[in-house]
Motif scaffolding. Structure first.
Motif, PDB file in Angstrom:
ATOM      1  N   ILE A 295      10.218  -0.223  -3.798  1.00 59.22           N
ATOM      2  CA  ILE A 295      10.863  -1.000  -2.741  1.00 59.22           C
ATOM      3  C   ILE A 295      12.379  -0.844  -2.753  1.00 59.22           C
ATOM      4  CG2 ILE A 295      11.266  -3.368  -1.923  1.00 59.22           C
ATOM      5  CD1 ILE A 295       8.473  -4.062  -2.880  1.00 59.22           C
ATOM      6  N   TYR A 318      19.426  -9.703 -18.137  1.00 57.60           N
ATOM      7  CA  TYR A 318      18.197  -9.096 -18.673  1.00 57.60           C
ATOM      8  C   TYR A 318      18.300  -8.935 -20.194  1.00 57.60           C
ATOM      9  CZ  TYR A 318      16.430  -7.776 -14.005  1.00 57.60           C
ATOM     10  OH  TYR A 318      15.947  -7.780 -12.720  1.00 57.60           O
ATOM     11  N   ARG A 362      -1.195   8.499  -4.180  1.00 62.05           N
ATOM     12  CA  ARG A 362      -0.325   8.927  -3.075  1.00 62.05           C
ATOM     13  C   ARG A 362       0.030  10.416  -3.191  1.00 62.05           C
ATOM     14  NH1 ARG A 362       2.521   4.802  -0.093  1.00 62.05           N
ATOM     15  NH2 ARG A 362       0.824   3.688   0.905  1.00 62.05           N
ATOM     16  N   TYR A 408       2.988  -6.121 -10.820  1.00 64.32           N
ATOM     17  CA  TYR A 408       3.902  -7.236 -11.088  1.00 64.32           C
ATOM     18  C   TYR A 408       3.328  -8.142 -12.194  1.00 64.32           C
ATOM     19  CZ  TYR A 408       6.254  -6.241  -6.566  1.00 64.32           C
ATOM     20  OH  TYR A 408       6.929  -5.666  -5.535  1.00 64.32           O
ATOM     21  N   ASP A 411       4.072  -6.618 -15.420  1.00 63.75           N
ATOM     22  CA  ASP A 411       5.515  -6.768 -15.664  1.00 63.75           C
ATOM     23  C   ASP A 411       5.809  -8.187 -16.178  1.00 63.75           C
ATOM     24  OD1 ASP A 411       8.166  -6.151 -15.654  1.00 63.75           O
ATOM     25  OD2 ASP A 411       8.270  -5.526 -13.567  1.00 63.75           O
ATOM     26  N   ARG A 443       9.304 -10.954  -4.015  1.00 64.98           N
ATOM     27  CA  ARG A 443       9.157  -9.536  -3.683  1.00 64.98           C
ATOM     28  C   ARG A 443       7.794  -9.252  -3.040  1.00 64.98           C
ATOM     29  NH1 ARG A 443      12.677  -5.491  -5.979  1.00 64.98           N
ATOM     30  NH2 ARG A 443      11.660  -3.490  -6.061  1.00 64.98           N
ATOM     31  N   ASP A 447       7.589  -7.696   0.515  1.00 65.39           N
ATOM     32  CA  ASP A 447       6.920  -6.408   0.678  1.00 65.39           C
ATOM     33  C   ASP A 447       5.780  -6.533   1.683  1.00 65.39           C
ATOM     34  OD1 ASP A 447       6.382  -3.689   0.039  1.00 65.39           O
ATOM     35  OD2 ASP A 447       4.634  -4.365  -1.094  1.00 65.39           O
ATOM     36  N   ARG A 450       7.049  -6.640   5.130  1.00 66.03           N
ATOM     37  CA  ARG A 450       7.448  -5.302   5.539  1.00 66.03           C
ATOM     38  C   ARG A 450       6.225  -4.442   5.862  1.00 66.03           C
ATOM     39  NH1 ARG A 450       7.092  -0.966   2.310  1.00 66.03           N
ATOM     40  NH2 ARG A 450       8.237   0.895   2.915  1.00 66.03           N
ATOM     41  N   LYS A 454       5.048  -2.677   9.232  1.00 67.35           N
ATOM     42  CA  LYS A 454       4.899  -1.214   9.256  1.00 67.35           C
ATOM     43  C   LYS A 454       3.498  -0.796   9.704  1.00 67.35           C
ATOM     44  CE  LYS A 454       5.404   2.767   6.128  1.00 67.35           C
ATOM     45  NZ  LYS A 454       5.813   3.209   4.791  1.00 67.35           N
ATOM     46  N   TYR A 455       2.465  -1.442   9.149  1.00 67.08           N
ATOM     47  CA  TYR A 455       1.100  -0.980   9.398  1.00 67.08           C
ATOM     48  C   TYR A 455       0.306  -1.832  10.389  1.00 67.08           C
ATOM     49  CZ  TYR A 455       1.892   1.883   5.218  1.00 67.08           C
ATOM     50  OH  TYR A 455       2.391   2.778   4.309  1.00 67.08           O
TER      51      TYR A 455
HETATM   52  P1  NDP Z   1       5.249  -1.349  -5.587  1.00 63.47           P
HETATM   53  O1  NDP Z   1       5.373  -0.210  -6.511  1.00 63.47           O
HETATM   54  O2  NDP Z   1       4.021  -2.189  -5.707  1.00 63.47           O
HETATM   55  O3  NDP Z   1       5.394  -0.756  -4.136  1.00 63.47           O
HETATM   56  C1  NDP Z   1       5.012  -1.446  -3.006  1.00 63.47           C
HETATM   57  C2  NDP Z   1       4.746  -0.406  -1.947  1.00 63.47           C
HETATM   58  O4  NDP Z   1       3.614   0.392  -2.310  1.00 63.47           O
HETATM   59  C3  NDP Z   1       4.392  -1.005  -0.619  1.00 63.47           C
HETATM   60  O5  NDP Z   1       5.565  -1.321   0.104  1.00 63.47           O
HETATM   61  C4  NDP Z   1       3.618   0.125   0.018  1.00 63.47           C
HETATM   62  O6  NDP Z   1       4.579   1.110   0.431  1.00 63.47           O
HETATM   63  C5  NDP Z   1       2.859   0.730  -1.141  1.00 63.47           C
HETATM   64  N1  NDP Z   1       1.562   0.141  -1.337  1.00 63.47           N
HETATM   65  C6  NDP Z   1       1.235  -1.177  -1.339  1.00 63.47           C
HETATM   66  N2  NDP Z   1      -0.066  -1.348  -1.573  1.00 63.47           N
HETATM   67  C7  NDP Z   1      -0.586  -0.109  -1.737  1.00 63.47           C
HETATM   68  C8  NDP Z   1      -1.900   0.372  -1.986  1.00 63.47           C
HETATM   69  N3  NDP Z   1      -2.913  -0.440  -2.116  1.00 63.47           N
HETATM   70  N4  NDP Z   1      -2.079   1.712  -2.078  1.00 63.47           N
HETATM   71  C9  NDP Z   1      -1.044   2.561  -1.958  1.00 63.47           C
HETATM   72  N5  NDP Z   1       0.219   2.164  -1.697  1.00 63.47           N
HETATM   73  C10 NDP Z   1       0.447   0.845  -1.594  1.00 63.47           C
HETATM   74  O7  NDP Z   1       6.430  -2.385  -5.680  1.00 63.47           O
HETATM   75  P2  NDP Z   1       7.937  -2.346  -6.185  1.00 63.47           P
HETATM   76  O8  NDP Z   1       8.619  -1.186  -5.645  1.00 63.47           O
HETATM   77  O9  NDP Z   1       8.503  -3.682  -5.920  1.00 63.47           O
HETATM   78  O10 NDP Z   1       7.811  -2.284  -7.765  1.00 63.47           O
HETATM   79  C11 NDP Z   1       7.676  -1.148  -8.570  1.00 63.47           C
HETATM   80  C12 NDP Z   1       7.610  -1.600 -10.012  1.00 63.47           C
HETATM   81  O11 NDP Z   1       8.908  -2.016 -10.443  1.00 63.47           O
HETATM   82  C13 NDP Z   1       6.663  -2.757 -10.228  1.00 63.47           C
HETATM   83  O12 NDP Z   1       5.838  -2.496 -11.321  1.00 63.47           O
HETATM   84  C14 NDP Z   1       7.569  -3.937 -10.534  1.00 63.47           C
HETATM   85  O13 NDP Z   1       6.954  -4.787 -11.470  1.00 63.47           O
HETATM   86  C15 NDP Z   1       8.829  -3.265 -11.074  1.00 63.47           C
HETATM   87  N6  NDP Z   1      10.039  -4.030 -10.759  1.00 63.47           N
HETATM   88  C16 NDP Z   1      10.819  -4.473 -11.789  1.00 63.47           C
HETATM   89  C17 NDP Z   1      11.966  -5.189 -11.525  1.00 63.47           C
HETATM   90  C18 NDP Z   1      12.832  -5.670 -12.628  1.00 63.47           C
HETATM   91  O14 NDP Z   1      13.882  -6.200 -12.316  1.00 63.47           O
HETATM   92  N7  NDP Z   1      12.452  -5.529 -13.879  1.00 63.47           N
HETATM   93  C19 NDP Z   1      12.397  -5.488 -10.158  1.00 63.47           C
HETATM   94  C20 NDP Z   1      11.503  -4.988  -9.180  1.00 63.47           C
HETATM   95  C21 NDP Z   1      10.390  -4.275  -9.476  1.00 63.47           C
HETATM   96  P3  NDP Z   1       4.324   2.192   1.600  1.00 63.47           P
HETATM   97  O15 NDP Z   1       5.308   1.842   2.633  1.00 63.47           O
HETATM   98  O16 NDP Z   1       4.599   3.494   0.940  1.00 63.47           O
HETATM   99  O17 NDP Z   1       2.900   2.046   2.041  1.00 63.47           O
END
Ligand code: NDP
Length: 475
Positions: A295, A318, A362, A408, A411, A443, A447, A450, A454-455
């Protein structure tokens, strides 16, 4: 000029109100185009109070042995005035400014001038030039993925200095912690302000800019989607990953060195925090190419939220567990330590496997095996600003069939493990789990909003197939 046209375009768009909740709307899936009063109030609150919150936490450790309540009690009972606390706070020093400038410059050099070498000899590592996701304007950016290399070089130099050269003490970060806070704030504000000006006057891609018409919202959430200087210096990738995340493990090492200096030993809780957070950081850099699909890169614009957040919030909040353990060295009994290690590893496993499953799915366009079977998914489509239609898939197998954000959940389990390593004497080290719960729940909602834009109806089919967000059967 182009940015002004885009601003006008955004205003026209606002009047047309082309949002439609059953049909995916064209190029609308990035951050908000309109600001509701709640978002504005939250943003004003954060702009005013987030720097104070960071200061309060760090000052509480420095002056009150990490008690979060004692400073307030002192102030409320008139025992102390704000000026007393402020006068005891270390100010900006030339030394800290020098250290910080050198640090950031070094990271810029590693990022811009040293192309990735690691992918040439580390099997399975994806580095070098990689493509990001399609932006709302239909652009696909290229990124130089060399974070792992930067992390390794930095840490090799750190250990070489600590073991052989002794140019500076490994406690250098702890010893300058508050003066460095001022430097981090200066950079955080400077880069966010620069990003705002750049968004107005010389954006990298005008079609990917968003103007809500609200100054504070635009400053906080950013105007430009992917601001860059030159071909390779990408603000989001640089500030998200380095200097903050490379620094994370160094900061923890410096805290461990301080424990050694003060008490003649490093406690097992400090080792646990260093190991578990080190694993998380190393994972981030090992998977930096995957990070391009998260994201932060695919959704967030670059404003104060990312700019200041990466420079100040991340390295200072952190790392609170390590800082706390300098003031309160906790030696855990073996069973407690093993329990925390297990929780941390299990959280990490869930986090990594869930992210890996999506990435694999993906990357191979669904032609892979998840838990030994062909994955199930929902076909979906979306449209970019220029009207081009794209197709995508949402997986409903593996951890993605259990909950929509099980990554999440993993995490959060890992985050809880860091906090539990600090024992139960103070609440300060538990800030991280509280914050991560709020951040990741928010988040999820962001998400999903969003993805729904989008979909459209395809997203609704997906949420019907996978009804829970974080905990199957509960939420
Ligand atoms: P995700 O990796 O879960 O990405 C979400 C995106 O994945 C959606 O917007 C969508 O994007 C796609 N998606 C959602 N559902 C599916 C599905 N079923 N199959 C395939 N694609 C899907 O979220 P984040 O980017 O927020 O997080 C990434 C990692 O980073 C997480 O593990 C989180 O815990 C970690 N994180 C850690 C933080 C920290 O401060 N320590 C802060 C934020 C995140 P699309 O448009 O491509 O379909």
């Amino acid at each position: 000029m182009a940015a002004h046209q885009e601003k006008k375009f955004a205003q026209e768009r606002k009047h047309k109100n082309i949002q439609n909740d059953t049909k995916a709307s064209q190029g609308q899936w990035g951050r908000a185009w309109e600001v509701d009063w709640f978002s504005l109030a939250s943003i004003l609150f954060l702009l005013m109070f987030a720097p104070l919150i960071v200061y309060y936490f760090i000052m509480s450790c420095d002056q009150y042995q990490c008690s979060l309540t004692d400073p307030l009690l002192d102030l409320l009972t008139g025992n102390k005035h704000l000026s007393d606390i402020w006068n005891k706070t270390p100010m900006l020093t030339y030394r800290a400014a020098g250290i910080y400038s050198l640090w950031v410059t070094f990271q810029v050099v590693l990022y811009v001038f040293i192309p990735d070498f690691c992918h040439k000899f580390l099997p399975g590592y994806v580095g070098g030039v990689q493509e990001g996701a399609v932006t709302p304007a239909g652009v696909v950016n290229k990124y130089q993925i060399n974070g792992l290399q930067a992390w390794i070089i930095t840490h090799v130099l750190w250990f070489a200095n600590a073991s052989f050269f002794h140019f500076f003490s490994p406690t250098i970060i702890f010893d300058n912690w508050i003066p460095l806070l001022w430097c981090a704030n200066i950079l955080g504000y400077a880069v966010s302000t620069f990003a705002m000006i750049k968004g107005y006057f010389f954006p990298t891609n005008a079609k990917d800019c968003k103007f809500t018409g609200n100054f504070f919202y635009d400053y906080m959430m950013g105007i430009e989607f992917n601001p860059r200087i030159g071909k390779w210096f990408d603000f989001k990738l640089f500030f998200n990953g380095r200097p903050g995340i490379v620094a994370w493990t160094l900061i923890n090492l410096s805290f461990a060195a301080k424990q050694q200096e003060l008490y003649g030993e490093v406690t097992n809780s400090m080792i646990l925090v260093n190991v578990l957070q080190g694993l998380y950081v190393l994972d981030f850099f090992w998977n930096e190419a995957w990070y391009l699909k998260t994201i932060d890169i695919c959704h967030d614009h670059f404003g104060w939220y990312l700019g200041w957040g990466d420079c100040v919030w991340l390295p200072y909040l952190y790392t609170l567990q390590g800082l706390y353990l300098v003031y309160h060295p906790v030696q855990l009994c073996t069973a407690h330590a093993i329990g925390i290690l297990m929780l941390g590893f299990l959280g990490y496993y869930i986090f990594r496997m869930t992210n890996h499953q999506k990435d694999l799915f993906r990357r191979t366009n669904g032609n892979c095996r998840i838990w030994g079977k062909k994955p199930e998914y929902i076909e979906c489509s979306y449209v970019s600003v220029d009207g081009t239609k794209y197709y995508s898939k949402l997986m409903t197998s593996g951890f993605w069939g259990w909950a929509r954000h099980f990554n999440y959940t993993g995490d959060l389990m890992g985050s809880l493990a860091y906090c539990l390593a600090c024992g139960f004497e103070h609440i300060l080290p538990y800030f991280y789990i509280v914050y991560m719960t709020i951040l990741l729940t928010h988040r999820c909602i962001r998400d999903e909003h969003r993805c729904c834009s989008k979909y459209g109806k395809d997203w609704k089919r997906y949420t019907a197939a996978v009804p829970y967000r974080l905990l199957p059967g509960i939420f």
